[in-house]
Design a protein around this motif. Sequence first.
Motif, short mmCIF file in Angstrom:
data_model
loop_
_atom_site.label_atom_id
_atom_site.label_comp_id
_atom_site.label_asym_id
_atom_site.label_seq_id
_atom_site.Cartn_x
_atom_site.Cartn_y
_atom_site.Cartn_z
N CYS A 161 0.83 -1.22 0.00
CA CYS A 161 0.00 0.00 0.00
C CYS A 161 0.86 1.26 0.00
O CYS A 161 0.35 2.36 -0.13
CB CYS A 161 -1.00 -0.01 1.16
SG CYS A 161 -0.27 0.04 2.76
N MET A 162 2.18 1.12 0.13
CA MET A 162 3.05 2.31 0.17
C MET A 162 3.41 2.87 -1.21
O MET A 162 3.52 4.07 -1.39
CB MET A 162 4.36 1.98 0.90
CG MET A 162 4.29 2.24 2.39
SD MET A 162 5.89 1.92 3.17
CE MET A 162 6.89 3.29 2.59
N GLY A 163 3.62 1.98 -2.17
CA GLY A 163 4.22 2.41 -3.44
C GLY A 163 3.32 3.30 -4.30
O GLY A 163 2.09 3.29 -4.14
N PHE A 164 3.94 4.04 -5.21
CA PHE A 164 3.17 4.82 -6.18
C PHE A 164 2.40 3.83 -7.07
O PHE A 164 2.82 2.69 -7.26
CB PHE A 164 4.10 5.69 -7.03
CG PHE A 164 4.86 6.69 -6.22
CD1 PHE A 164 4.20 7.63 -5.45
CD2 PHE A 164 6.25 6.68 -6.20
CE1 PHE A 164 4.90 8.55 -4.69
CE2 PHE A 164 6.97 7.59 -5.44
CZ PHE A 164 6.29 8.54 -4.69
N ARG A 165 1.27 4.29 -7.64
CA ARG A 165 0.35 3.33 -8.23
C ARG A 165 0.84 2.70 -9.53
O ARG A 165 0.51 1.57 -9.81
CB ARG A 165 -1.01 3.97 -8.39
CG ARG A 165 -1.62 4.15 -7.01
CD ARG A 165 -3.06 4.47 -7.07
NE ARG A 165 -3.27 5.81 -7.58
CZ ARG A 165 -4.47 6.35 -7.66
NH1 ARG A 165 -5.52 5.68 -7.30
NH2 ARG A 165 -4.62 7.58 -8.10
N ASP A 166 1.62 3.42 -10.33
CA ASP A 166 2.10 2.76 -11.54
C ASP A 166 3.55 2.31 -11.39
O ASP A 166 4.22 2.01 -12.37
CB ASP A 166 1.92 3.67 -12.76
CG ASP A 166 2.64 4.99 -12.58
OD1 ASP A 166 3.25 5.18 -11.51
OD2 ASP A 166 2.60 5.83 -13.49
N PHE A 167 4.01 2.25 -10.14
CA PHE A 167 5.36 1.75 -9.89
C PHE A 167 5.32 1.05 -8.52
O PHE A 167 5.87 1.54 -7.54
CB PHE A 167 6.36 2.92 -9.88
CG PHE A 167 7.79 2.49 -9.98
CD1 PHE A 167 8.32 2.07 -11.19
CD2 PHE A 167 8.61 2.50 -8.86
CE1 PHE A 167 9.64 1.68 -11.28
CE2 PHE A 167 9.94 2.11 -8.94
CZ PHE A 167 10.46 1.71 -10.16
N PRO A 168 4.63 -0.11 -8.46
CA PRO A 168 4.39 -0.74 -7.15
C PRO A 168 5.68 -1.08 -6.42
O PRO A 168 6.71 -1.37 -7.05
CB PRO A 168 3.60 -2.00 -7.49
CG PRO A 168 3.21 -1.90 -8.91
CD PRO A 168 4.04 -0.85 -9.58
N VAL A 178 -8.47 6.03 -4.70
CA VAL A 178 -7.61 5.04 -4.03
C VAL A 178 -8.35 3.70 -3.99
O VAL A 178 -9.54 3.65 -3.70
CB VAL A 178 -7.28 5.51 -2.59
CG1 VAL A 178 -6.53 4.44 -1.83
CG2 VAL A 178 -6.48 6.80 -2.64
N GLU A 179 -7.61 2.63 -4.29
CA GLU A 179 -8.21 1.31 -4.31
C GLU A 179 -8.62 0.92 -2.88
O GLU A 179 -7.83 1.12 -1.95
CB GLU A 179 -7.18 0.26 -4.81
CG GLU A 179 -6.49 0.62 -6.12
CD GLU A 179 -5.27 1.54 -5.92
OE1 GLU A 179 -5.18 2.22 -4.88
OE2 GLU A 179 -4.42 1.57 -6.81
N PRO A 180 -9.82 0.32 -2.72
CA PRO A 180 -10.27 -0.05 -1.36
C PRO A 180 -9.28 -0.96 -0.63
O PRO A 180 -9.07 -0.83 0.58
CB PRO A 180 -11.61 -0.75 -1.60
CG PRO A 180 -12.10 -0.18 -2.90
CD PRO A 180 -10.87 0.13 -3.73
N TRP A 181 -8.61 -1.89 -1.38
CA TRP A 181 -7.68 -2.79 -0.67
C TRP A 181 -6.55 -2.00 0.02
O TRP A 181 -6.04 -2.40 1.05
CB TRP A 181 -7.09 -3.85 -1.63
CG TRP A 181 -6.26 -3.31 -2.78
CD1 TRP A 181 -6.66 -3.14 -4.05
CD2 TRP A 181 -4.89 -2.85 -2.73
NE1 TRP A 181 -5.64 -2.62 -4.81
CE2 TRP A 181 -4.54 -2.44 -4.03
CE3 TRP A 181 -3.93 -2.77 -1.72
CZ2 TRP A 181 -3.27 -1.92 -4.33
CZ3 TRP A 181 -2.66 -2.26 -2.02
CH2 TRP A 181 -2.36 -1.85 -3.31
N ARG A 182 -6.20 -0.86 -0.59
CA ARG A 182 -5.08 -0.08 -0.04
C ARG A 182 -5.47 0.52 1.31
O ARG A 182 -4.74 0.42 2.31
CB ARG A 182 -4.71 1.03 -1.04
CG ARG A 182 -3.26 1.41 -1.04
CD ARG A 182 -3.02 2.52 -2.04
NE ARG A 182 -2.81 2.09 -3.40
CZ ARG A 182 -1.63 1.74 -3.93
NH1 ARG A 182 -0.55 1.78 -3.20
NH2 ARG A 182 -1.53 1.36 -5.19
N THR A 183 -6.67 1.12 1.33
CA THR A 183 -7.14 1.71 2.59
C THR A 183 -7.33 0.63 3.64
O THR A 183 -6.98 0.82 4.81
CB THR A 183 -8.49 2.41 2.33
OG1 THR A 183 -8.40 3.13 1.11
CG2 THR A 183 -8.86 3.34 3.44
#
Length: 448
Positions: free
Chosen positions: A85-92, A404-409
Motif C-alpha cells: 500500500c506504500m508504493g506509487f500506483r504505476d510503480f508498485p 484510491v483502491e479499497p484494498w489499499r485503505t
Amino acid sequence: MAPAQNLVSSKHVAVIGAGASGLIVARELHREGHTVVVFEREKQVGGLWIYSPKSESDPLGLDPTRPIVHSSVYGSLRTNLPRECMGFRDFPFVPCVDDFSRDSRRYPSHREVLAYLQDFAREFKIEEMVRFETEVVRVEPVDGKWRVRSKNSDDLSEYEIFDAVVVCSGHYTEPYVAHIPGIKSWPGKQIHSHNYRVPGPFKNEVVVVIGNFASGADISRDVAKVAKEVHVASRGSEASTYEKLSVPTNNLWIHSEIETACDDGSIVFKNGKAVRADTVVYCTGYKYKFPFLETNGYMSIDDNRVEPLYKHVFPPALAPGLSFVGLPGMGIQFVMFEIQSKWVAAVLSGRVTLPAPEKMMEDLIASYAMLEALGIPKRYTHKLGKIQSNYLEWVAEECGCQPVEPWRTQQVDRGYGRLVSNPENYRDEWDDDNLIKEAYEDFASKKL
Ligand code: FAD
C-alpha cells in the motif's frame, strides 16, 4: 470543479525537495508538460529515507542555529505500513526477488524504501531535473511570479523566476517536544526521536519513552534490548494504566501519561507510579517549518496549523503559484502525494480550475469550524486519520484520476490495528492475505 477546456499551458515550476513527494510532483508536472527544476540540499534523492548515523548537536532540536540533519530514520527502522500500500500506483513497491541485496519483507527496512525511491527516480529520469546540494533559502511572490534564491557550496544564487513553486520539503525534521510539568529542574538527559539512531548509548539506563505509536513503540523496544528498564508514557491510555510486558525483553512497562518530573530525578506518571530515570526520549511528533518562505504575512503556522491552505495544498490568495504537497501526515502517504501532485499539475496547466479565492477561504473557514465543533485541537488540522479516504476521493475526483483502491485503505487500517494490538510482531504476523492477493492482482492488471 469541472475540468477547464482549451486552457492547457506549460509552466516553469520549482519543486523544493527530492523526497518521495518531490519526486512524484516532478514526474506529474513533467507528464503534464511543465518544465521542472527540483532543488535538493542533499547529494541524492530519497529525503527522509536517507539514513544518517549522525544526529544533531542539540538532542531536543531547540537551538534554531543548530546545523540540521534532515532524516529522522533510526538504524532498526522498518516501514510501519505494508509495502503493497506504500508504493506509487504505476510503480508498485514489490520485492526485487532477483537481487539478494534487497529486502523482500512485507515491511522492509528503511534502506529498501530508499532503494525503491532511487529506482523510481531512475525509471522516470527525475534526477535529470534535480539540482543536488542546492538549498532553497528564499521563496517570495513578485508580480504574479515566484522568485527563488538558492545556496550551493556556500554561494548564494541570483534570484530565479518561476511561474510556480511546489513545496515538498518534508515535515519530520523539526521536533515537537511535549511539555512536562517540572522538566526544567529535572536533572536527566533528554532527546527527541529525531535524534535517536541506535540503542547503544542507553545501555543499563532507566529510560522513559514518551509516546506509544509507531516511533514510540519501535524505539522503546529497541532501547529495551540494552537498557535496564524502559517505561513508556502512553497518552491515549487510561490514567490507571500500568502494565509490565513480559516480551520481548521483560523490562518494559506501559504507563499512563506523565504527571510531573521532579528535581530528584524521578518521573511520576498519572497512575501514581514513579521511576528514577536517566533519560527521557520524546516520540511526540514534529512541527511544520518553512524557513525559506516569505509571503508578506499572508501565511502562518499557528499551533502547527499551516494556514490558510485550501484542502491542505493551495493558499487561496497565492494559488495556484504556490502549493504544498505532502502536508497531511499518517495513513497512505506516497499515493496521497501522487494524487495531490496530479491536482497541482492539472491546475497549473489550466486543465482543472480552482474555485475563486473567496470561495476557497469560505471552505477553509467552514472546515476549521468543523474541527472546533468536533473538539479536534488546531495542531491536528493536517492529521486526517479516518477522513483521509474521503479527502483523497475528493482530490482524485477533482483532477479526474483514479480513486484510491479499497484494498489499499483496508491494508492501512488493518496494519495500524495490528500495530496497536501487537507492536512487537505486527510487521511479521498478519491476517490479511486476501488483501495482499488483491493488491498483486491489481498490480498485474495495470501491467499492460
Ligand atoms: P522528505 O522525505 O522529508 O523529503 C523532503 C526533502 O526536501 C529532503 O530531501 C530535504 O533534503 C529537502 N529539503 C528540505 N528543505 C529544503 C530546502 N530549503 N532546499 C532544498 N531541499 C530541501 N511513511 C510511509 O508511507 N511508510 C512508513 O513506513 C513511514 N515511516 C516513517 C517513519 C518515520 C520515523 C517518519 C518520521 C516518517 C515515516 N513515514 C512513513 C512518513 C514519511 O515522511 C513519508 O513517507 C515520506 O517519505 C515523506 O516524504 P517527503 O518528500 O514529504 O519529505
